[in-house]
Every structure is written in structure tokens, then in C-alpha cells.
Design a protein around this motif. Structure first.
Motif, PDB file in Angstrom:
ATOM      1  N   ARG A 161       0.837  -1.198   0.000  1.00 29.64           N
ATOM      2  CA  ARG A 161       0.000   0.000   0.000  1.00 29.64           C
ATOM      3  C   ARG A 161       0.874   1.251   0.000  1.00 29.64           C
ATOM      4  NH1 ARG A 161      -3.420  -1.959   3.651  1.00 29.64           N
ATOM      5  NH2 ARG A 161      -2.717  -0.759   5.432  1.00 29.64           N
ATOM      6  N   SER A 162       0.685   2.110  -0.968  1.00 32.69           N
ATOM      7  CA  SER A 162       1.490   3.329  -1.088  1.00 32.69           C
ATOM      8  C   SER A 162       1.002   4.420  -0.139  1.00 32.69           C
ATOM      9  CB  SER A 162       1.415   3.869  -2.516  1.00 32.69           C
ATOM     10  OG  SER A 162       2.081   5.116  -2.598  1.00 32.69           O
ATOM     11  N   GLY A 163       1.960   5.203   0.372  1.00 30.87           N
ATOM     12  CA  GLY A 163       1.628   6.378   1.180  1.00 30.87           C
ATOM     13  C   GLY A 163       1.813   7.677   0.409  1.00 30.87           C
ATOM     14  N   VAL A 164       2.037   7.575  -0.887  1.00 31.46           N
ATOM     15  CA  VAL A 164       2.253   8.785  -1.695  1.00 31.46           C
ATOM     16  C   VAL A 164       0.891   9.372  -2.074  1.00 31.46           C
ATOM     17  CG1 VAL A 164       3.260   9.703  -3.803  1.00 31.46           C
ATOM     18  CG2 VAL A 164       4.421   7.856  -2.570  1.00 31.46           C
ATOM     19  N   PRO A 172      -0.823   9.281  -7.929  1.00 28.55           N
ATOM     20  CA  PRO A 172       0.387   9.483  -7.126  1.00 28.55           C
ATOM     21  C   PRO A 172       1.022   8.177  -6.648  1.00 28.55           C
ATOM     22  CG  PRO A 172      -1.377  10.938  -6.369  1.00 28.55           C
ATOM     23  CD  PRO A 172      -1.986   9.994  -7.367  1.00 28.55           C
ATOM     24  N   THR A 173       0.202   7.155  -6.428  1.00 31.35           N
ATOM     25  CA  THR A 173       0.737   5.898  -5.878  1.00 31.35           C
ATOM     26  C   THR A 173       1.566   5.137  -6.906  1.00 31.35           C
ATOM     27  OG1 THR A 173      -1.164   4.514  -6.501  1.00 31.35           O
ATOM     28  CG2 THR A 173      -1.312   5.706  -4.408  1.00 31.35           C
ATOM     29  N   LYS A 174       1.520   5.576  -8.167  1.00 33.06           N
ATOM     30  CA  LYS A 174       2.262   4.868  -9.226  1.00 33.06           C
ATOM     31  C   LYS A 174       3.589   5.547  -9.571  1.00 33.06           C
ATOM     32  CE  LYS A 174      -1.287   2.109 -10.300  1.00 33.06           C
ATOM     33  NZ  LYS A 174      -1.309   0.755  -9.704  1.00 33.06           N
ATOM     34  N   VAL A 175       3.898   6.666  -8.930  1.00 31.55           N
ATOM     35  CA  VAL A 175       5.033   7.491  -9.371  1.00 31.55           C
ATOM     36  C   VAL A 175       6.379   6.942  -8.914  1.00 31.55           C
ATOM     37  CG1 VAL A 175       6.064   9.789  -9.229  1.00 31.55           C
ATOM     38  CG2 VAL A 175       3.602   9.554  -9.594  1.00 31.55           C
ATOM     39  N   SER A 176       6.452   6.460  -7.665  1.00 29.57           N
ATOM     40  CA  SER A 176       7.715   5.885  -7.185  1.00 29.57           C
ATOM     41  C   SER A 176       7.788   4.452  -7.697  1.00 29.57           C
ATOM     42  CB  SER A 176       7.759   5.922  -5.650  1.00 29.57           C
ATOM     43  OG  SER A 176       9.021   5.438  -5.221  1.00 29.57           O
ATOM     44  N   THR A 186      14.251  -5.843  -2.313  1.00 28.74           N
ATOM     45  CA  THR A 186      13.038  -5.032  -2.386  1.00 28.74           C
ATOM     46  C   THR A 186      13.372  -3.562  -2.166  1.00 28.74           C
ATOM     47  OG1 THR A 186      10.690  -5.018  -1.790  1.00 28.74           O
ATOM     48  CG2 THR A 186      12.242  -4.978   0.038  1.00 28.74           C
ATOM     49  N   SER A 187      12.428  -2.694  -2.547  1.00 32.51           N
ATOM     50  CA  SER A 187      12.564  -1.254  -2.303  1.00 32.51           C
ATOM     51  C   SER A 187      11.350  -0.747  -1.526  1.00 32.51           C
ATOM     52  CB  SER A 187      12.677  -0.476  -3.611  1.00 32.51           C
ATOM     53  OG  SER A 187      12.570   0.923  -3.329  1.00 32.51           O
ATOM     54  N   THR A 188      11.587  -0.415  -0.259  1.00 33.56           N
ATOM     55  CA  THR A 188      10.523   0.170   0.571  1.00 33.56           C
ATOM     56  C   THR A 188      10.048   1.493  -0.025  1.00 33.56           C
ATOM     57  OG1 THR A 188      11.568  -0.875   2.492  1.00 33.56           O
ATOM     58  CG2 THR A 188      10.005   0.904   2.941  1.00 33.56           C
ATOM     59  N   LYS A 189      10.967   2.222  -0.665  1.00 34.52           N
ATOM     60  CA  LYS A 189      10.636   3.555  -1.202  1.00 34.52           C
ATOM     61  C   LYS A 189       9.554   3.505  -2.280  1.00 34.52           C
ATOM     62  CE  LYS A 189      15.180   5.614  -0.267  1.00 34.52           C
ATOM     63  NZ  LYS A 189      16.051   4.430  -0.012  1.00 34.52           N
ATOM     64  N   SER A 190       9.321   2.329  -2.876  1.00 35.53           N
ATOM     65  CA  SER A 190       8.237   2.240  -3.864  1.00 35.53           C
ATOM     66  C   SER A 190       6.895   2.595  -3.219  1.00 35.53           C
ATOM     67  CB  SER A 190       8.188   0.835  -4.471  1.00 35.53           C
ATOM     68  OG  SER A 190       7.841  -0.144  -3.507  1.00 35.53           O
ATOM     69  N   PRO A 208       8.566  -7.679   2.137  1.00 36.35           N
ATOM     70  CA  PRO A 208       7.489  -6.902   1.509  1.00 36.35           C
ATOM     71  C   PRO A 208       7.784  -6.662   0.024  1.00 36.35           C
ATOM     72  CG  PRO A 208       8.271  -5.813   3.508  1.00 36.35           C
ATOM     73  CD  PRO A 208       9.263  -6.887   3.169  1.00 36.35           C
ATOM     74  N   PRO A 209       6.746  -6.470  -0.762  1.00 35.67           N
ATOM     75  CA  PRO A 209       6.943  -6.288  -2.200  1.00 35.67           C
ATOM     76  C   PRO A 209       7.471  -4.902  -2.566  1.00 35.67           C
ATOM     77  CG  PRO A 209       4.641  -5.976  -1.657  1.00 35.67           C
ATOM     78  CD  PRO A 209       5.322  -6.409  -0.383  1.00 35.67           C
ATOM     79  N   THR A 210       8.018  -4.830  -3.784  1.00 33.95           N
ATOM     80  CA  THR A 210       8.278  -3.560  -4.461  1.00 33.95           C
ATOM     81  C   THR A 210       7.083  -3.334  -5.378  1.00 33.95           C
ATOM     82  OG1 THR A 210      10.652  -3.951  -4.441  1.00 33.95           O
ATOM     83  CG2 THR A 210       9.821  -2.380  -6.069  1.00 33.95           C
ATOM     84  N   ILE A 211       6.400  -2.210  -5.205  1.00 40.57           N
ATOM     85  CA  ILE A 211       5.226  -1.976  -6.056  1.00 40.57           C
ATOM     86  C   ILE A 211       5.622  -1.197  -7.308  1.00 40.57           C
ATOM     87  CG2 ILE A 211       3.655  -2.116  -4.086  1.00 40.57           C
ATOM     88  CD1 ILE A 211       3.250   0.961  -4.362  1.00 40.57           C
ATOM     89  N   ASN A 212       4.735  -1.200  -8.273  1.00 40.10           N
ATOM     90  CA  ASN A 212       4.881  -0.436  -9.527  1.00 40.10           C
ATOM     91  C   ASN A 212       5.987  -0.952 -10.454  1.00 40.10           C
ATOM     92  OD1 ASN A 212       2.830   1.311  -8.664  1.00 40.10           O
ATOM     93  ND2 ASN A 212       4.300   2.624  -7.599  1.00 40.10           N
ATOM     94  N   LEU A 213       6.437  -2.181 -10.208  1.00 39.41           N
ATOM     95  CA  LEU A 213       7.475  -2.729 -11.088  1.00 39.41           C
ATOM     96  C   LEU A 213       6.787  -3.491 -12.225  1.00 39.41           C
ATOM     97  CD1 LEU A 213      10.447  -2.994 -11.616  1.00 39.41           C
ATOM     98  CD2 LEU A 213      10.534  -4.937 -10.060  1.00 39.41           C
ATOM     99  N   ASP A 214       6.316  -2.727 -13.202  1.00 40.39           N
ATOM    100  CA  ASP A 214       5.568  -3.334 -14.308  1.00 40.39           C
ATOM    101  C   ASP A 214       6.505  -3.929 -15.354  1.00 40.39           C
ATOM    102  OD1 ASP A 214       3.235  -2.533 -13.080  1.00 40.39           O
ATOM    103  OD2 ASP A 214       3.141  -0.626 -14.158  1.00 40.39           O
TER     104      ASP A 214
END
Lengths: 82, 412
Positions: free
Chosen positions: B32-35, B215-219, B332-336, B363-369
Motif C-alpha cells: 500500500r502506497s503512502g504517496v 500518485p501511488t504509481k510514481v515511485s 526489495t525497495s521500501t521507497k516504492s 514486503p513487495p516492491t510496487i509499480n514494477l511493471d
């Protein structure tokens, strides 16, 4: 001109805002340092807020003479009337 | 090596994805993104209008009068430290104050206090500058206030190295315990730089993503469409304790900090070494100091900020140091999800690494399409289990100035 009680009430709100002291505790006979636990830096904040609220100047040299709430209220009354 | 063993016995955070450790960890596992959009009027002044804004305002947690005497960066640090101290149980059985320290930097310091007081000076005159401005904005204010909270009378320090600061705090805490200067050190990092000036400055460096839309897709670390980082804010705190002290009181132990590697690129004030050589030396140094071999490492919480260059360089340094063993490392990247907490990043990511080791799940890295073809890493895109038995993990952080800090954690 504001009455003594009006000035005390406004001053109590400022002391509450700056230092968290319940406004009802801010009575004329109370010492800022000994009774209300207002430290020297908070006292500067109180003084500056009073200058703005009451449209008066409180010189740095004068602050050390404002030991009690009553001292401060009296100074503000004099400054407003002067 | 017979160095004193150092255990992690308490955790606390306030982050863009949660107001405490349980909510933050649940959000990270859920991807879940916090951006989100900046909730401030000044967002109109600058091109970037999103950030990893804190989930729970510290003024909801701290007393009003306490909060108004602290810069936002210190508010975050204090909220995180209060949780960590309670979590460690040391609030109930306090350690010897003279054997208690703090190592908790921020990357930028009390910038909101500094600029807010400058606004007051310019608009209303010197008399409106707060008498509390200096103790609020000084770079050691977060550490000093946390020190007051835990009654630390040992070393209270703020090792600043930009975006590596939080990890350097962890490394310094380990050193102080191993040098016999403290039994307990509260470590971590904090940052509160979501303000138009730092955002304009990072934007002018071309460091921030300019992506629009969700915004949640930017990082999106390592993704082909990444174009810069998203600024985040918050703090994380770990309570470090010598094995002897922790065992004597029967403390719950999350993980062991095995050691750290600290190096500098000495390449450029802002650009990372494109081949990641300084970071590679930090990882190698962390393994050496920790008495670990490459095959012990099963997880890396990468610095991976979502910048075009940095994400590639980090992949290179992982391969350069771990060789074939890199294939069994889940990265993984928490910053995602959180954005980049600058001086708080290394602390929050150390906390995430500790929990990954403790719960044996990454935890996953999100937005890694679509992974950048220049990156050859096993990146978690959903929660990934870590093996049973003993293993170690690394947390990498790199900062402007060329600082590289890798910290090694292990199962206990």
C-alpha cells in the motif's frame, strides 16, 4: 480601555497557548517562574504575544521586573494609558 | 571475531504508510502506497504536487505544548522513539542512564523551523523570531530530545550523511556498544522536508519525479518508466542493546545487527559513482566486519530511490560483491511505497529489514511493471518468504556527498 480583568483574561489565554498552563491558574498573585513554571524562553514568547495583543512595547530590560501576573497586567495597563 | 553482539530489542516508527510499527508493516506487506497529493496550499507554487506525507500527524500523538516547542522532524523522532522504548520494555525497567546513548540524525535538520522563522523575520520583524528557534532547528535536536525522553546520559549523537544518515545512526549505535561506551543505544533517523524550498531545490536538481496521474504509481524503482524519486517524511527508531544487557533482562530480540560498512565514493558531490564502486566497497566491508560470507545473505533492502542511474548502479554493486550468491537474494525497495525519507530512509528501511528477518517475509516492491533490462536482480513484486534457519540481510543507504552505508542484520 481594557479593564484589569480583561487584560488578565487575555494574558491567561496567551500563557495557556505558550506554556500549556490552565488559564484559570493565571491569577494576579501568581509568579510566572515559581508558580506557573514558565521558563525564560517561554516568557519571551509570552512577552512578544502580549506586545501584539495589547499593542504595547515591553522592553527587554523591563521583562525581569514582571515577576507576577499582576506585575505584567499593571505594566500593560500603564503602557496602554501612557 | 569476538565483538560484543548487538541485538535489536525495540522498534518504532511514524511513516507515510502508518502511524506505528504494526500499521506500517501491514501496509508494506500489502503493497500500500503512502504517496498522495500535497495537502498544502503552497503546492501551487511548485511543479511537483505529491509526496509521501505522514499517515498520522504527530500533533495527534504529542501534547500540544510539547509539540509546539519541537520542529516537525523532532516530533516524528519522538513519536517513533516513544513507541520503540515501550516496545523494548525499557520504559518499565530503565537502563543505567550513563550507559544509554542515542544516534539519531536527520539529513536536512529543522528546515521548516528555520524557514518559518525567516518568514516571520522578513514579514513582521526580528521580535517575531521564536526564542526557541535555535533549539528547534539545530541538527542534533531530534537526538537530544529523544535523549531527554529516555534519560540518556551517554553519547547522544547525530551522524549526518544526507540520505545515508539513518543507516549511519544504526552503524554508530553498534560501534558505541562494541566500544563499551553504552549498553543501550536508541538509533534511527528522521526527516520533515516537505516544504516548498527543499522540494523546489530537489526539483531543480532534476532528482524528483515529474510524473503526473495516480500518485501511488510514481515511485517505481527499477521500472523502465522511473524518472526520479518521490519525497517522503517520517522517522523510525530501533533500540539496540548489548547481548549481555538484553539477556539479563530477558528482552524479546527481533534480530542481531552483525556489523556495517561505511565508505565514500569520492567521485562527485551529488552524482553516485555510475559503477557503484563505493557502494560495493561498503557492502564488502559490512560482510567482512560481520564475519559473513556472500552466501549468508538472503535479502537486501535496497536504497533504490527510483532514479534512472542509482537503481542500476546498486544492481551492479550487489553482483560485484555477492557474485553468484546474488541469485539467492530477494531484493526489495521500501521507497516504492513510502517515497524517499532522506535522513529517515535508512532508519525506516533498517526497521523493515529487521521485521523481514524476524518474520521471514519480504514486503513487495510496487509499480514494477517492466524491469529495466540493465537490472538483473530477484526483486520481490509480491510478499516473498525467506528460508528457515540462520541467514543474514543487508540494508543499503547512499547519500549526497558520496556516502555509502550497508548494515548487516541476521536471525537470532
Amino acid at each position: 480601555m481594557a479593564t484589569t480583568e480583561e487584560i488578565r483574561t487575555d494574558l491567561a489565554d496567551i500563557v495557556n497557548e505558550v506554556a500549556g498552563i490552565p488559564a484559570d491558574d493565571v491569577q494576579l498573585d501568581k509568579s510566572f517562574v515559581d508558580d506557573l513554571d514558565v521558563d525564560s524562553l517561554s516568557m519571551v514568547e509570552v512577552v512578544v504575544a502580549c506586545e501584539e495583543k495589547f499593542d504595547v512595547k515591553i522592553p527587554d530590560d523591563e521583562v525581569k521586573n514582571l515577576k507576577t501576573v499582576g506585575d505584567a497586567v499593571a505594566f500593560i495597563e500603564r503602557a496602554q494609558n501612557g | 571475531m569476538s565483538a560484543t553482539r548487538v541485538f535489536v530489542t525495540g522498534l518504532g516508527t511514524t511513516s507515510p504508510v502508518g502511524g506505528d510499527v504494526p500499521s506500517t508493516w501491514a501496509a508494506l506487506l500489502a503493497g500500500r502506497s503512502g504517496v498522495r497529493p500535497l495537502p498544502y496550499d503552497w503546492a501551487d507554487q511548485i511543479p511537483v504536487k505529491i509526496a509521501g506525507v505522514i499517515d498520522t500527524e504527530p500533533t495527534e500523538v504529542l501534547e500540544r505544548v510539547k509539540a509546539r516547542r519541537l520542529d516537525r522532524s523532532t516530533q516524528f523522532a519522538l513519536v517513533a522513539a516513544m513507541e520503540a522504548w515501550k516496545d523494548s520494555g525499557l520504559d518499565e525497567s530503565p537502563p543505567d542512564p550513563e550507559r544509554t546513548g542515542v544516534a539519531l540524525p536527520s539529513g536536512i535538520g529543522g528546515v521548516q523551523t528555520l524557514l518559518g522563522n525567516y518568514d516571520a523575520l522578513r514579514d513582521k520583524g526580528y521580535r517575531r523570531v521564536s526564542p526557541l528557534a535555535v533549539p528547534m532547528l539545530m541538527p542534533n535536536a531530534p537526538a537530544a530530545n529523544v535523549g531527554l525522553y529516555v534519560h540518556a546520559k551517554g553519547p547522544v549523537q547525530s551522524p549526518v550523511s544526507a540520505c545515508a544518515s539513518g543507516n549511519e545512526g544504526v552503524a554508530l549505535g553498534v560501534d558505541q556498544i562494541r566500544l563499551g561506551r553504552a549498553d543501550v543505544v536508541v538509533v534511527g533517523g528522521t526527516e520533515a522536508a516537505i516544504h516548498p524550498l527543499p522540494m523546489a531545490a530537489f526539483g531543480q536538481m532534476m532528482a524528483l519525479s515529474k510524473k503526473e496521474g495516480d500518485p501511488t504509481k510514481v515511485s517505481r524503482p527499477w521500472d523502465v518508466a522511473r524518472d526520479g524519486f518521490v519525497l517522503g517524511e517520517g522517522a523510525a527508531v530501533l533500540v539496540l542493546e548489548s547481548e549481555e544487557h538484553a539477556r539479563a533482562r530477558g528482552a524479546r530480540v527481533y534480530a542481531e545487527v552483525k556489523g556495517a560498512g561505511l565508505t565514500d565514493d569520492s567521485h562527485d558531490i551529488a552524482q553516485p559513482d555510475p559503477e557503484g564502486r563505493g557502494g560495493a566497497r561498503a557492502i564488502a566491508r559490512a560482510l567482512l566486519e560481520s564475519d559473513l560470507s556472500a552466501s549468508d545473505i538472503r535479502h537486501i533492502n535496497a536504497h533504490a530511490t527510483s532514479t534512472p542511474q542509482g537503481d542500476i548502479a546498486e544492481g551492479l554493486m550487489i553482483h560485484a560483491t555477492l557474485g553468484g550468491a546474488a541469485d539467492q537474494v530477494v531484493v526489495t525497495s521500501t521507497k516504492s511505497m513510502t517515497g524517499h525519507l532522506l535522513g529517515g530512509a535508512g532508519a525506516l528501511e533498517s526497521l523493515a529489514t529487521v521485521l523481514a528477518v524476524h518474520h521471514r517475509i519480504v514486503p513487495p516492491t510496487i509499480n514494477l511493471d517492466e524491469v529495466d533490462p540493465a537490472v538483473d536482480l530477484d526483486i520481490a513484486t509480491k510478499p516473498r518468504d525467506l528460508p528457515a534457519g540462520d541467514f543474514a540481510a543487508l540494508n543499503n543507504s547512499f547519500g549526497f556527498g558520496g556516502s555509502n552505508v550497508a548494515v548487516a542484520f541476521a536471525t537470532v
